[in-house]
Design an enzyme around this catalytic site. Structure first.
Site, PDB file in Angstrom:
ATOM      1  N   LYS A   9       0.830  -1.199   0.000  1.00 37.17           N
ATOM      2  CA  LYS A   9       0.000   0.000   0.000  1.00 37.17           C
ATOM      3  C   LYS A   9       0.870   1.257   0.000  1.00 37.17           C
ATOM      4  CE  LYS A   9      -2.653  -1.861   3.406  1.00 37.17           C
ATOM      5  NZ  LYS A   9      -3.825  -2.150   4.284  1.00 37.17           N
ATOM      6  N   TYR A  49     -12.298  -2.437  -1.270  1.00 32.66           N
ATOM      7  CA  TYR A  49     -12.683  -2.448   0.147  1.00 32.66           C
ATOM      8  C   TYR A  49     -14.201  -2.419   0.336  1.00 32.66           C
ATOM      9  CZ  TYR A  49      -7.945  -2.064   2.108  1.00 32.66           C
ATOM     10  OH  TYR A  49      -6.644  -2.322   2.507  1.00 32.66           O
ATOM     11  N   PHE A  57     -14.092   3.570   9.744  1.00 34.41           N
ATOM     12  CA  PHE A  57     -12.783   3.862   9.157  1.00 34.41           C
ATOM     13  C   PHE A  57     -12.783   3.811   7.624  1.00 34.41           C
ATOM     14  CE2 PHE A  57     -12.917  -0.678  10.319  1.00 34.41           C
ATOM     15  CZ  PHE A  57     -12.574  -1.286   9.111  1.00 34.41           C
ATOM     16  N   ARG A  85      -0.806 -14.440   4.372  1.00 35.53           N
ATOM     17  CA  ARG A  85      -1.391 -13.820   5.567  1.00 35.53           C
ATOM     18  C   ARG A  85      -0.463 -14.010   6.762  1.00 35.53           C
ATOM     19  NH1 ARG A  85      -5.884 -10.398   5.301  1.00 35.53           N
ATOM     20  NH2 ARG A  85      -6.463 -11.085   7.400  1.00 35.53           N
ATOM     21  N   THR A  91      -3.630  -7.517  11.638  1.00 32.64           N
ATOM     22  CA  THR A  91      -3.975  -6.210  11.063  1.00 32.64           C
ATOM     23  C   THR A  91      -3.337  -5.058  11.836  1.00 32.64           C
ATOM     24  OG1 THR A  91      -6.095  -7.157  10.396  1.00 32.64           O
ATOM     25  CG2 THR A  91      -5.941  -4.747  10.406  1.00 32.64           C
ATOM     26  N   ARG A 102       4.116  -6.726   9.331  1.00 35.31           N
ATOM     27  CA  ARG A 102       3.524  -5.694  10.186  1.00 35.31           C
ATOM     28  C   ARG A 102       4.193  -5.675  11.557  1.00 35.31           C
ATOM     29  NH1 ARG A 102      -2.561  -7.361   8.298  1.00 35.31           N
ATOM     30  NH2 ARG A 102      -2.805  -5.898   6.556  1.00 35.31           N
ATOM     31  N   ASN A 112      -0.723  -0.118   7.679  1.00 38.96           N
ATOM     32  CA  ASN A 112      -0.096  -1.393   8.021  1.00 38.96           C
ATOM     33  C   ASN A 112       0.562  -2.054   6.812  1.00 38.96           C
ATOM     34  OD1 ASN A 112      -2.316  -2.248   6.619  1.00 38.96           O
ATOM     35  ND2 ASN A 112      -3.320  -3.265   8.336  1.00 38.96           N
ATOM     36  N   HIS A 115      -1.728  -5.402   2.005  1.00 39.25           N
ATOM     37  CA  HIS A 115      -3.008  -6.090   1.924  1.00 39.25           C
ATOM     38  C   HIS A 115      -2.745  -7.488   1.398  1.00 39.25           C
ATOM     39  CE1 HIS A 115      -7.122  -7.184   0.912  1.00 39.25           C
ATOM     40  NE2 HIS A 115      -6.604  -7.683  -0.204  1.00 39.25           N
ATOM     41  N   GLU A 126     -10.208 -10.491  -6.204  1.00 38.40           N
ATOM     42  CA  GLU A 126      -9.277  -9.358  -6.086  1.00 38.40           C
ATOM     43  C   GLU A 126      -8.226  -9.370  -7.203  1.00 38.40           C
ATOM     44  OE1 GLU A 126      -7.740  -9.584  -2.089  1.00 38.40           O
ATOM     45  OE2 GLU A 126      -9.669  -9.023  -1.204  1.00 38.40           O
TER      46      GLU A 126
HETATM   47  P1  DAT Z   1      -6.538  -6.943   6.899  1.00 35.50           P
HETATM   48  O1  DAT Z   1      -5.862  -5.874   6.066  1.00 35.50           O
HETATM   49  O2  DAT Z   1      -5.607  -7.503   7.951  1.00 35.50           O
HETATM   50  O3  DAT Z   1      -7.202  -8.005   6.070  1.00 35.50           O
HETATM   51  P2  DAT Z   1      -9.220  -5.916   7.392  1.00 35.50           P
HETATM   52  O4  DAT Z   1      -9.625  -6.556   6.101  1.00 35.50           O
HETATM   53  O5  DAT Z   1     -10.026  -6.219   8.601  1.00 35.50           O
HETATM   54  O6  DAT Z   1      -7.692  -6.213   7.742  1.00 35.50           O
HETATM   55  O7  DAT Z   1      -9.256  -4.326   7.215  1.00 35.50           O
HETATM   56  C1  DAT Z   1      -8.786  -3.744   6.020  1.00 35.50           C
HETATM   57  C2  DAT Z   1      -7.937  -2.559   6.369  1.00 35.50           C
HETATM   58  O8  DAT Z   1      -8.740  -1.573   7.020  1.00 35.50           O
HETATM   59  C3  DAT Z   1      -6.808  -2.871   7.351  1.00 35.50           C
HETATM   60  O9  DAT Z   1      -5.635  -3.290   6.702  1.00 35.50           O
HETATM   61  C4  DAT Z   1      -6.609  -1.561   8.029  1.00 35.50           C
HETATM   62  C5  DAT Z   1      -7.989  -0.936   8.042  1.00 35.50           C
HETATM   63  N1  DAT Z   1      -8.662  -1.144   9.314  1.00 35.50           N
HETATM   64  C6  DAT Z   1      -9.222  -2.301   9.753  1.00 35.50           C
HETATM   65  N2  DAT Z   1      -9.781  -2.137  10.970  1.00 35.50           N
HETATM   66  C7  DAT Z   1      -9.576  -0.836  11.290  1.00 35.50           C
HETATM   67  C8  DAT Z   1      -9.901  -0.018  12.422  1.00 35.50           C
HETATM   68  N3  DAT Z   1     -10.561  -0.526  13.466  1.00 35.50           N
HETATM   69  N4  DAT Z   1      -9.508   1.278  12.395  1.00 35.50           N
HETATM   70  C9  DAT Z   1      -8.847   1.800  11.355  1.00 35.50           C
HETATM   71  N5  DAT Z   1      -8.507   1.098  10.249  1.00 35.50           N
HETATM   72  C10 DAT Z   1      -8.864  -0.201  10.229  1.00 35.50           C
HETATM   73 MG    MG Z   2      -8.807  -7.836   4.747  1.00 34.91          MG
END
Ligand code: DAT
Ligand code: MG
Length: 148
Positions: A9, A49, A57, A85, A91, A102, A112, A115, A126
């Site tokens: 990212k 997303y 968020f 993963r 995350t 991370r 972070n 993705h 995707e």
């Molecule tokens: P991941 O990227 O580990 O698959 P996710 O799909 O739950 O995590 O969320 C997508 C992205 O959104 C993640 O990389 C960072 C952001 N994110 C997730 N939860 C968040 C939160 N509580 N506050 C802020 N950003 C968040």
């Molecule tokens: Mg995710």
């Protein structure tokens, strides 16, 4: 064999971590089948997303993903989705263990760095969102018998 979508990212690019992070996936033995630098549009970010639409968020996440270039990668290998993963870590950077991407490079939840697709089904969706079929290259690594 599975394929998975990995995004380095915009924070990865801004922090000049692209080479370091690609190395993590290479080192593990995954094979690179797609790679490009993309300035994500709002539309692409929304599609990517979509599952997070409505969450507090969400808008911030879209701004982040569209804030600069992203390196889009497709990696192939045995159990590639779960393996990638694992290499990424949790995350929230504060909860990701050391020796994960991370865990080693992130403190933030949003920023972070990476993705990674979270299921084989989502990986297919995707990959098709970020790449055309012509941009993916199937090839046989010379050390396939050693690496698996
Ligand atoms: P991941 O990227 O580990 O698959 P996710 O799909 O739950 O995590 O969320 C997508 C992205 O959104 C993640 O990389 C960072 C952001 N994110 C997730 N939860 C968040 C939160 N509580 N506050 C802020 N950003 C968040
Ligand atoms: Mg995710």
């Amino acid at each position: 064999m599975q394929r998975t979508l990995i995004l380095l990212k915009p924070d990865s690019v801004q922090r000049r971590l692209v080479g370091t992070l690609i190395h993590r996936f290479e080192q593990k033995g995954l094979r690179l089948v797609g790679m490009k630098l993309v300035q994500a549009s709002r539309e692409l970010a929304e599609q990517h997303y979509a599952v997070h639409k409505g969450k507090p968020f969400y808008e911030s996440l879209l701004s982040f993903l569209t804030s600069g270039p992203t390196v889009a990668l497709v990696w192939e290998g045995r159990e590639a989705v779960a393996v990638a993963r694992g290499l990424m870590g949790a995350t929230d950077g504060t909860k990701a263990p050391p020796a994960t991407i991370r865990g080693d490079f992130a403190l933030s939840v949003q920023n972070n760095l990476v993705h990674g697709s979270d299921s084989v089904e989502n990986a297919t969706t995707e990959i098709n969102l970020w790449f055309s079929a012509a941009e993916l290259v199937s090839w046989q690594p010379a050390d396939a018998n050693w690496v698996g």
